[in-house]
Every structure is written in structure tokens, then in C-alpha cells.
Design an enzyme around this catalytic site. Structure first.
Site, PDB file in Angstrom:
ATOM      1  CD  GLU A 129       0.438  -0.805   3.124  1.00  0.00           C
ATOM      2  OE1 GLU A 129       1.296  -0.416   4.191  1.00  0.00           O
ATOM      3  OE2 GLU A 129       0.645  -1.766   2.541  1.00  0.00           O
ATOM      4  CG  ASP A 176       5.162  -3.418   6.141  1.00  0.00           C
ATOM      5  OD1 ASP A 176       4.677  -4.012   6.897  1.00  0.00           O
ATOM      6  OD2 ASP A 176       4.856  -2.354   5.599  1.00  0.00           O
ATOM      7  CG  ASP A 200       4.034  -5.996  -2.035  1.00  0.00           C
ATOM      8  OD1 ASP A 200       4.269  -6.574  -1.080  1.00  0.00           O
ATOM      9  OD2 ASP A 200       3.088  -4.999  -2.099  1.00  0.00           O
TER      10      ASP A 200
END
Length: 106
Positions: free
Chosen positions: A5, A60, A25
């Protein structure tokens, strides 16, 4: 790695000492957004293909559920053979983990 995000990258860029942020990602998020986010790549591929090294790598990521999209990014092999060689001398890797026994994945 992760942070699809964009919040991790956004927060890193708020620090004036950071010159550059490269975001990559996990596969599932990448597949969903690849048409709109041309600068992202799946994390494992990104690290394998890049020649540059980093001072800081932030993970993350979602939890390492067996068979899940992040599972391979929590293995000892990934850390030793893919991630660690991409860190500059004195570089650091930071991630969250819910249970410390998860570090024992092979």
C-alpha cells in the site's frame, strides 16, 4: 520488501537522511497491482536481479503461513543466500515477526 500500500516507503521518504527508496512487494500484491505500479517487483526476484546493495532492507510482510505468499521470505536460506548478500557492509535488515519460533523455518 512488502508494504504494497506504500506506507513503509512513504514513511521512509519522510526521513531527510534517506536518499533513495526501492520498493518491492510479494507476488500476490504485485500481481494485483502490476498494471498500476510499474516500479515494483516481487521481492525475491527484485533482490536476485538487482546488482546494487542496500544500507537498510525492511521486511513489511504478512505472516509466514506455510504455502502463503510470504513463506519463502522467512526462510533461513532466503536470509543467508539472497538477502544478506544484498546488504552493504554494516547494513541492517529489519522486519516484524509475531512468534520468534518462526525464525526456525528451513
Amino acid at each position: 520488501m512488502g508494504g504494497g500500500e506504500g506506507s513503509t516507503a512513504r514513511e521512509a521518504l519522510n526521513d531527510k537522511s534517506i536518499e533513495k527508496v526501492t520498493m518491492c512487494d510479494i507476488d500476490e500484491v504485485f500481481k494485483a497491482f502490476r498494471n498500476n505500479l510499474s516500479s515494483t517487483m516481487p521481492a525475491k526476484i527484485e533482490l536476485l536481479e538487482r546488482k546494487e546493495k542496500f544500507d537498510i532492507i525492511v521486511g513489511d510482510l504478512a505472516d509466514p503461513v506455510e504455502g502463503g505468499p510470504c513463506y519463502q521470505l522467512y526462510t533461513k536460506s532466503f536470509y543467508q543466500h539472497i538477502l544478506k548478500p544484498k546488504l552493504n557492509q554494516g547494513g541492517i535488515f529489519v522486519t516484524q515477526v509475531l512468534s520468534y519460533h518462526l525464525w526456525l523455518l528451513s
